[in-house]
Design an enzyme around this catalytic site. Structure first.
Site, PDB file in Angstrom:
ATOM      1  N   GLY A   1       0.814  -1.211   0.000  1.00  0.00           N
ATOM      2  CA  GLY A   1       0.000   0.000   0.000  1.00  0.00           C
ATOM      3  C   GLY A   1       0.844   1.255   0.000  1.00  0.00           C
TER       4      GLY A   1
ATOM      5  N   VAL B   1      -3.019  -7.625  -2.051  1.00  0.00           N
ATOM      6  CA  VAL B   1      -2.723  -8.272  -0.776  1.00  0.00           C
ATOM      7  C   VAL B   1      -3.747  -9.336  -0.407  1.00  0.00           C
ATOM      8  CG1 VAL B   1      -1.459  -6.289   0.123  1.00  0.00           C
ATOM      9  CG2 VAL B   1      -3.935  -6.486   0.570  1.00  0.00           C
TER      10      VAL B   1
ATOM     11  N   ASN C   1       1.232  -2.566   5.345  1.00  0.00           N
ATOM     12  CA  ASN C   1       0.529  -1.299   5.526  1.00  0.00           C
ATOM     13  C   ASN C   1      -0.786  -1.219   4.755  1.00  0.00           C
ATOM     14  OD1 ASN C   1       0.361   1.834   5.847  1.00  0.00           O
ATOM     15  ND2 ASN C   1       0.389   1.480   3.638  1.00  0.00           N
TER      16      ASN C   1
ATOM     17  N   SER D   1      -4.401  -0.040  14.023  1.00  0.00           N
ATOM     18  CA  SER D   1      -5.159   1.204  14.090  1.00  0.00           C
ATOM     19  C   SER D   1      -5.788   1.378  15.460  1.00  0.00           C
ATOM     20  CB  SER D   1      -6.266   1.221  13.026  1.00  0.00           C
ATOM     21  OG  SER D   1      -7.130   2.320  13.195  1.00  0.00           O
TER      22      SER D   1
ATOM     23  N   TYR E   1     -13.621  -2.098   9.256  1.00  0.00           N
ATOM     24  CA  TYR E   1     -12.214  -1.695   9.355  1.00  0.00           C
ATOM     25  C   TYR E   1     -11.703  -1.912  10.778  1.00  0.00           C
ATOM     26  CZ  TYR E   1      -8.157   1.475   9.300  1.00  0.00           C
ATOM     27  OH  TYR E   1      -6.902   2.018   9.419  1.00  0.00           O
ATOM     28  N   ALA E   2     -12.509  -1.494  11.775  1.00  0.00           N
ATOM     29  CA  ALA E   2     -12.109  -1.652  13.177  1.00  0.00           C
ATOM     30  C   ALA E   2     -11.913  -3.125  13.519  1.00  0.00           C
ATOM     31  CB  ALA E   2     -13.152  -1.021  14.100  1.00  0.00           C
ATOM     32  N   ALA E   3     -12.841  -3.967  13.065  1.00  0.00           N
ATOM     33  CA  ALA E   3     -12.746  -5.402  13.349  1.00  0.00           C
ATOM     34  C   ALA E   3     -11.493  -6.000  12.719  1.00  0.00           C
ATOM     35  CB  ALA E   3     -13.994  -6.126  12.838  1.00  0.00           C
ATOM     36  N   ALA E   4     -11.218  -5.602  11.480  1.00  0.00           N
ATOM     37  CA  ALA E   4     -10.044  -6.127  10.785  1.00  0.00           C
ATOM     38  C   ALA E   4      -8.756  -5.686  11.465  1.00  0.00           C
ATOM     39  CB  ALA E   4     -10.057  -5.677   9.325  1.00  0.00           C
ATOM     40  N   LYS E   5      -8.690  -4.414  11.873  1.00  0.00           N
ATOM     41  CA  LYS E   5      -7.472  -3.918  12.506  1.00  0.00           C
ATOM     42  C   LYS E   5      -7.276  -4.537  13.888  1.00  0.00           C
ATOM     43  CE  LYS E   5      -5.681  -1.236   9.382  1.00  0.00           C
ATOM     44  NZ  LYS E   5      -4.359  -1.558   8.777  1.00  0.00           N
TER      45      LYS E   5
END
Length: 265
Positions: free
Chosen positions: A28, A79, A105, A157, A171-175
């Site tokens: 990224g 990715v 990243n 994050s 996004y929060a769950a993945a991070k």
């Protein structure tokens, strides 16, 4: 990868970096934080492979660092596909002989209301942010373990730590998953000379934050950050560079917070 081994496989090269020989792969890296990280590593003397879903943008970013291509190269990398990491690994080792550092990243966020997130949107965001970190750590972790030395730095994050949904619950769950994977790979690879760490930024002074938040709400966001301002992407890059250093072997499984005091622990 199997836990409990006492060192690299018999006959494996114990790779150490000579002066000016260090090689890093950054995912990224065509823009935003990834481009800042790649530039900082390049400033420190690394030869850097800047990868991105858009190979053309990655090539432009690499050319800005070194038009000759001698110390910076841009490559296409999705990715979400493990074979793409294997292809990049092989291309860089063919070009420069070895790789010492991987920076996971690459990521994507969508500011969608929690109850409106579709299964397709959830899977798409999680795949880029979490699958990418997993596949990258798996492919390069095995490569580094075989050589007896390596550094993996994941970009997590604040959202994955405090459950913030401004950038999307997916996004929060993945991070949050990235932070956990960091510990899992760190534990597995520690006895083979490979460290795995994460840096966890809060709201950064990068274009993506302005796009998500909106120019009219930026000042209000700054007021809610204890230090009173958006955070420096260059400082995050400095943290990544320190964790990537050859002498950083004493730190693994860690998550370094850069959030301006929004989350203290």
């Amino acid at each position: 990868m199997t836990s409990g081994t006492s060192g690299p496989p018999a006959g494996a090269a114990h790779s150490r970096r000579g002066p000016g020989s260090a090689v890093a792969v950054v995912t990224g890296a065509a823009g935003g934080l990834g481009q800042v990280i790649a530039a900082r590593l390049h400033e420190q003397g690394y030869r850097v492979a800047l990868t991105d879903l858009s190979g053309e943008r990655a090539e432009r970013a690499a050319s800005a660092l070194d038009p000759s291509g001698g110390t910076a190269v841009g490559l296409c990398l999705d990715v979400r596909i493990k074979a793409d990491f294997e292809r990049v690994r092989d291309a860089i080792t063919a070009r420069w002989g070895e790789v010492h550092v991987l920076v996971n990243n690459a990521g994507v966020s969508k500011a969608e209301p929690l109850m409106d997130i579709t299964p397709e949107s959830f899977s798409s965001v999680v795949s880029t942010n979490l699958d990418g970190a997993f596949f990258g750590s798996q492919v390069f972790g095995a490569y580094f373990a075989g050589r007896g030395h390596g550094r993996i730095v994941n970009v997590a994050s604040l959202a994955g730590q405090n459950g913030g949904t401004a950038t999307g619950a997916h996004y929060a769950a993945a991070k949050g998953g990235v932070a956990t994977l960091t510990k899992v790979f760190a534990r597995d690879l520690a006895d083979r000379g490979v460290t795995v760490n994460a840096v966890s930024p809060g709201p950064l002074d990068v274009p993506a934050v302005y796009e998500i938040v909106g120019p009219e709400r930026i000042e209000g966001m700054k007021e809610n950050i204890p230090v009173g301002d958006l955070l420096s992407p260059r400082f995050v890059a400095d943290a990544v560079a320190l964790l990537a250093a050859e002498h950083a072997g004493s730190v693994t499984g860690a998550c370094w917070d850069v959030n301006g005091g929004l989350y203290m622990r």
